[in-house]
Every structure is written in C-alpha cells, then in structure tokens.
Enzyme design. Structure first.
Site, PDB file in Angstrom:
ATOM      1  N   ASP A  10       0.835  -1.209   0.000  1.00 42.87           N
ATOM      2  CA  ASP A  10       0.000   0.000   0.000  1.00 42.87           C
ATOM      3  C   ASP A  10       0.870   1.260   0.000  1.00 42.87           C
ATOM      4  O   ASP A  10       0.369   2.378  -0.087  1.00 42.87           O
ATOM      5  CB  ASP A  10      -1.019  -0.002   1.143  1.00 42.87           C
ATOM      6  CG  ASP A  10      -0.381   0.001   2.522  1.00 42.87           C
ATOM      7  OD1 ASP A  10       0.863  -0.094   2.615  1.00 42.87           O
ATOM      8  OD2 ASP A  10      -1.135   0.097   3.520  1.00 42.87           O
ATOM      9  N   ASP A  46      -0.838  -6.402   0.073  1.00 42.17           N
ATOM     10  CA  ASP A  46      -1.166  -5.669   1.299  1.00 42.17           C
ATOM     11  C   ASP A  46      -2.661  -5.468   1.426  1.00 42.17           C
ATOM     12  O   ASP A  46      -3.327  -5.096   0.463  1.00 42.17           O
ATOM     13  CB  ASP A  46      -0.552  -4.258   1.205  1.00 42.17           C
ATOM     14  CG  ASP A  46       0.504  -3.999   2.246  1.00 42.17           C
ATOM     15  OD1 ASP A  46       0.595  -4.760   3.221  1.00 42.17           O
ATOM     16  OD2 ASP A  46       1.240  -3.018   2.066  1.00 42.17           O
ATOM     17  N   GLU A  56       9.376  -3.435  10.458  1.00 42.79           N
ATOM     18  CA  GLU A  56       9.770  -2.171   9.813  1.00 42.79           C
ATOM     19  C   GLU A  56      10.287  -1.203  10.877  1.00 42.79           C
ATOM     20  O   GLU A  56       9.623  -0.970  11.899  1.00 42.79           O
ATOM     21  CB  GLU A  56       8.557  -1.563   9.080  1.00 42.79           C
ATOM     22  CG  GLU A  56       8.877  -0.202   8.448  1.00 42.79           C
ATOM     23  CD  GLU A  56       7.843   0.268   7.445  1.00 42.79           C
ATOM     24  OE1 GLU A  56       6.888  -0.470   7.131  1.00 42.79           O
ATOM     25  OE2 GLU A  56       8.007   1.407   6.964  1.00 42.79           O
TER      26      GLU A  56
HETATM   27  O1  KIV Z   1       3.554  -1.070   1.706  1.00 45.23           O
HETATM   28  C1  KIV Z   1       4.730  -1.410   1.613  1.00 45.23           C
HETATM   29  O2  KIV Z   1       5.365  -1.256   0.585  1.00 45.23           O
HETATM   30  C2  KIV Z   1       5.364  -1.989   2.776  1.00 45.23           C
HETATM   31  C3  KIV Z   1       6.853  -2.084   2.748  1.00 45.23           C
HETATM   32  C4  KIV Z   1       7.433  -0.775   3.114  1.00 45.23           C
HETATM   33  C5  KIV Z   1       7.369  -3.165   3.573  1.00 45.23           C
HETATM   34  O3  KIV Z   1       4.733  -2.353   3.709  1.00 45.23           O
END
Ligand code: KIV
Length: 270
Positions: free
Chosen positions: A51, A90, A187
């Site tokens: 996301d 995501d 993260e």
């Molecule tokens: O949304 C995303 O790209 C992420 C990464 C930063 C791990 O969660």
C-alpha cells in the site's frame, strides 16, 4: 542476472528452507507489470504489492487513502509481469476491521493473484490471522512501524527503542506466530530487537530498516532505484553502481542482500 525461474517457483516453503539454512532472501515492492518482470528476473524471491503505492505512485503523504480497488488493480498488473517470485498483497487501511470484511477482502486479493497477504498490527490482528490461515490464506504480519497507524504513532518513527516497547513487540510477534502467521515483517526497529525476534521465531522474518540479521530484506523498489521523493536512512540507491541500468541495479540489490552487504551499519537503527 538470473532469468530462468519458472512461474510459481518460489513458495513459502522456499523461504522457510532458506531461513533454516541461514541464507538471506531478497524482497521488493512492485506495482506494475514491467518492473515486476525486471525484479523477478533479477532473482527477488518475494514481490509485495504494497500500500506504499499510495505514497510512491499516487503522491499521498500516507498510505491511508489506498483502497481495495487500488490494490486489486495493481495486483493484476504485477501478476502479469511476475516471473516466479512469491506474490504478497497488502490489505489497505480499514480493509480488515471486521471478520467478514477481512475474509472478503483477502479473498479478493488472492483471486487477483496474491499468494499471501500482509496485515499491519500486533496482537489485535491475531484473530484475523487465525481466520485467514485456517482457510488457506497465508498471512505475513507487519510489526514495528506500521504506516497505517501513523496518526496514532505520531509520525514515521523507529519503534521498539525502549525496553518495555521492545518487550511488547517480542511478545506480540510470538502471539502472531502462534496464531498461524507464516511470515513476519519488521519495519524500522532497532537491529538488536530484530535479531532477537528472528532468533526466537520459527517463521521467516523480513526486515526493512531492521538491521542485517533478519532472514530476508525488503525495500520499496523506487527507493532501490533512487527515484523516491524521500530517502530514509535505511534505503540505498543501487542504480549508480549498475553497469546495466535498472536490471543491473535490481541484481545488485539481490546480490548485496544475499551476500550480507546490505543493509550496512549506516542503514541501521540501534
Ligand atoms: O507497503 C509497503 O510497501 C510496505 C513495505 C514498506 C514493507 O509495507
């Protein structure tokens, strides 16, 4: 650069085996077919339709405006380009707030091409993790800095710096593993905390801004190419060292992760 991998070649078992053998694996975000093809040909084991596309592609200042429709559109694009990396999707902000919503939205992402889905949160996502895992949908739990909670956290800050917060992250990661999570993504946490969690858990741990000791590393693809508007401490632009443009930069990223040269001390928090 390896371009021989067959579609579907990387599975969760591949990642589990690499982790058990102490071999690092490399992950990148992807939002479109063209870069997904280049990243998977470069040997990336996992592609995340993240996301983060809300910030990277759409220009928002957070991931909150991203919708399920956005995620499904980009998942279709990446699926068409991907040449064999494991494909993770995501779940965007507020798309897993209730049980029925979680099941419906996760199913939609899987139908669009995801092979596992990522949920942000700590112990509170244990129920959703179990619900999905029991129904055959593997889950990656995303802990530490969880950008969907930016308003509660008060900014994009390193998490787990004090002992009690670090202990809470450790305990909640264990809860999520027991609830059926197949992967954990950490993260922006201190390298020492990520190392401890990686040691304690039986599932592979992927890090971003989490030091060198996790089993895998992930980076936003646009950060690896130096074309993001912001460059946090934990990212590296691999384009300048490439003699083969973008494919060379992506191969350099994969190689640096696998050889343990990325992240370096300058990319870590303590
Ligand atoms: O949304 C995303 O790209 C992420 C990464 C930063 C791990 O969660």
């Amino acid at each position: 650069m390896s371009s021989q991998r067959k579609a579907g070649a990387v599975t969760l078992t591949t990642l589990q085996k690499l982790a058990e053998q102490g071999e690092k694996f490399a992950c990148l975000t992807a939002y479109d077919a063209c870069l997904a093809a280049l990243a998977s040909r470069a040997g990336v084991e996992l592609l995340l339709v993240g996301d983060s596309l809300g910030m990277v592609l759409q220009g928002h200042d957070s991931t909150l405006p991203v919708t399920m429709a956005d995620m499904i559109y980009h998942m279709h694009c990446v699926r068409r380009g991907n040449e064999g990396a494991l494909l993770m999707g995501d779940m965007p902000f507020m798309s897993y707030a209730s049980e029925s919503q979680t099941l419906e939205n996760a199913a939609a992402l899987m139908r669009a091409g995801a092979q596992l889905i990522k949920l942000e949160g700590g112990a509170w996502i244990a129920n959703s993790t179990r619900l999905l895992a029991e129904r055959g949908i593997p889950v990656c739990a995303h802990m530490g800095l969880t950008p969907q909670s930016v308003n509660r956290i008060g900014g994009f800050h390193v998490q787990g710096r004090d002992t009690s917060q670090a202990q809470q992250i450790i305990e909640e990661a264990q809860v999520l593993e027991r609830s059926g999570a197949s992967l954990l993504l950490l993260e922006c946490v201190p390298a020492e905390l990520a190392a401890r969690i990686t040691e304690l858990l039986g599932i592979p741990v992927i890090g971003i801004g989490a030091g060198p000791d996790t089993n895998g590393q992930i980076m936003v693809l646009h950060d690896a190419l130096g074309i993001s508007p912001i460059t946090p401490k934990f990212v590296k632009n691999f384009l300048p060292e490439s003699t083969d443009g973008i494919p060379g930069a992506l191969a350099a990223y994969v190689d640096a992760v696998k050889q343990g040269r990325f992240p370096g001390p300058e990319h870590c928090f303590h």
